[in-house]
Design a protein around this motif. Structure first.
Motif, PDB file in Angstrom:
ATOM      1  N   LEU A 317       0.884  -1.197  -0.014  1.00  0.00           N
ATOM      2  CA  LEU A 317       0.140   0.148  -0.022  1.00  0.00           C
ATOM      3  C   LEU A 317       1.007   1.128  -0.053  1.00  0.00           C
ATOM      4  N   THR A 320       2.453   1.842  -3.327  1.00  0.00           N
ATOM      5  CA  THR A 320       1.563   2.158  -4.454  1.00  0.00           C
ATOM      6  C   THR A 320       1.098   3.482  -4.337  1.00  0.00           C
ATOM      7  N   SER A 356       1.777  -0.474 -10.322  1.00  0.00           N
ATOM      8  CA  SER A 356       1.517   0.559  -9.659  1.00  0.00           C
ATOM      9  C   SER A 356       1.833   1.935 -10.498  1.00  0.00           C
ATOM     10  N   TYR A 406      -3.956  -3.947  -5.753  1.00  0.00           N
ATOM     11  CA  TYR A 406      -3.445  -4.102  -4.498  1.00  0.00           C
ATOM     12  C   TYR A 406      -4.082  -5.041  -3.960  1.00  0.00           C
ATOM     13  N   SER A 410      -1.671  -8.411  -3.316  1.00  0.00           N
ATOM     14  CA  SER A 410      -1.521  -8.844  -1.911  1.00  0.00           C
ATOM     15  C   SER A 410      -1.840 -10.273  -1.737  1.00  0.00           C
TER      16      SER A 410
END
Length: 413
Positions: A317, A320, A356, A406, A410
């Motif tokens: 996160l 990104t 990203s 994301y 993940s």
């Protein structure tokens, strides 16, 4: 704060201001010119020596880009892009189908060859076809670079930042694609449906003569396509064969260009003109600027300003968010080179950076070089893409695809 850091920071800001606006009163500044100005200023002020500038170049990336550009130029000379566009557009019975086919064509080609080169050739072709269909070309033009950016996520050779990441981290073609190709497919589907909603009132076409003349070279085109297919196979097996991707690209590019050069001197001249030499110069200047940013300590100062970068191991996160911000300030290619110096040599992190930065490139008109290329090509045809109005399209598409990324990364990383 010493004088070297201050001078570097000023030159850095000037360079990326020029990259962002690309225009001054009475002067139009290209992207390559902006980075050359920055690089020259760093050398003049003694921040970077000429030897440092030469050593800072990533020659694998430059060779890879040149090789792919040679392939694209060869395909164009043989009539590939006009034939592909005519074939797909002629099968489009309504605006939604036309948009779908255009986005698929752009995404697939951008996964196979450099996305910047694809949009450069595809944009004028699609504009001509839209005019023959009496439809507003804007949604299809935007669809070209939005899908090109998304499609380029899938492979090492899809865009310059992927090429840089792969060469820096020695990530194989198959390893890269096994993680990011499925993501590209998912994001393309979502982006298409979002485009149909955002442009629901502008997707009407009038049936008519959709094809324009395309000179097909029946002898050379199959040979060039065969070389491209062989290159893709070799890209996939490069890590097993111990052959660099850049060596495969330049060999295939030169072979393709030699084949089309047999058409005559005019084809040679045309092909050389179609190679985007400015992109290569842009990277040469960019690598030099990054060398100065690192040696002056400016990079360390930037890293201290963002959470998660202190130890070079940010979360998915954090990376990104940071990548999205920087990509839309200075474009995704320079952002990747800059951020790459701030994170550890961890493959998972660099894959997050690749995805990203590329998906974030759809957020604004300066987020990716492909956006700028399409905008400039459209302007030649008297079609202007408003920077602020585009945000209504780019921001939601980019944010949604980044959220998908994301969640997806993940799970798989």
């Amino acid at each position: 704060m010493d004088w070297e850091l201050i001078i570097t920071a000023v030159i850095f800001l000037i360079t990326y201001f020029l990259l962002s606006v690309r225009r001054l009163p009475g002067i139009r500044i290209s992207m390559w010119a902006a980075t050359v100005i920055g690089a020259v200023l760093l050398i003049i002020f003694g921040i970077v020596s000429v030897n440092d500038a030469l050593e800072s170049q990533n020659y694998d990336v430059l060779i890879l880009l040149l090789g792919m550009m040679l392939v694209v130029a060869s395909l164009e000379i043989c009539g590939f892009f006009d034939i592909a566009a005519n074939s797909i557009i002629s099968r489009s019975k309504d605006g939604k189908t036309l948009l779908l086919m255009t986005m698929i064509l752009s995404a697939v080609l951008s996964a196979l060859v450099l996305n910047d080169a694809v949009v450069l050739l595809l944009t004028p072709t699609v504009i001509k076809c839209c005019r023959r269909l009496n439809t507003n070309p804007l949604p299809y033009i935007l669809g070209i670079f939005i899908s090109a950016n998304i499609g380029s996520v899938a492979t090492v050779v899809g865009n310059p930042q992927n090429a840089y990441i792969a060469t820096e981290m020695d990530i194989g073609f198959l390893e890269f694609s096994q993680y990011l190709a499925p993501l590209a497919v998912i994001c393309l589907i979502v982006a298409y449906f979002m485009m149909t909603v955002l442009f629901r009132k502008d997707l009407q076409i009038t049936p008519g003569c959709v094809e324009h003349y395309a000179e097909k070279d029946n002898v050379r085109l199959p040979l060039v396509v065969a070389i491209l297919m062989l290159m893709i196979v070799l890209f996939s097996a490069s890590s097993f064969l111990g052959i660099s991707i850049s060596a495969i690209a330049i060999t295939g590019g030169l072979l393709s260009f030699i084949i089309v050069s047999t058409k005559g001197l005019d084809s040679v001249k045309y092909g050389l003109k179609r190679i985007d030499w400015g992109v290569l110069v842009f990277f040469i200047g960019l690598f030099t600027i990054m060398s100065g940013v690192i040696s002056s300590g400016l990079l360390d100062l930037i890293a201290d300003m963002f959470p998660g970068l202190e130890d070079g191991m940010p979360s998915i996160l954090e990376l990104t968010v940071f990548s999205t911000l920087v990509s839309n300030l200075v474009s995704n290619v320079p952002s990747v080179i800059l951020i790459g110096e701030l994170i550890q040599p961890d493959v998972a992190l660099w894959l997050v950076l690749a995805a990203s930065s590329t998906l974030a490139g759809n957020m604004t008109m300066i987020g990716a070089a492909a956006n700028v290329i399409v905008s400039e090509e459209a302007e030649k045809e008297s079609i202007k893409i408003d920077f602020w109005k585009y945000l209504k399209i780019g921001v939601p598409i980019s944010l949604v695809t980044l959220m998908i990324m994301y969640v997806y990364l993940s799970v798989v990383l």
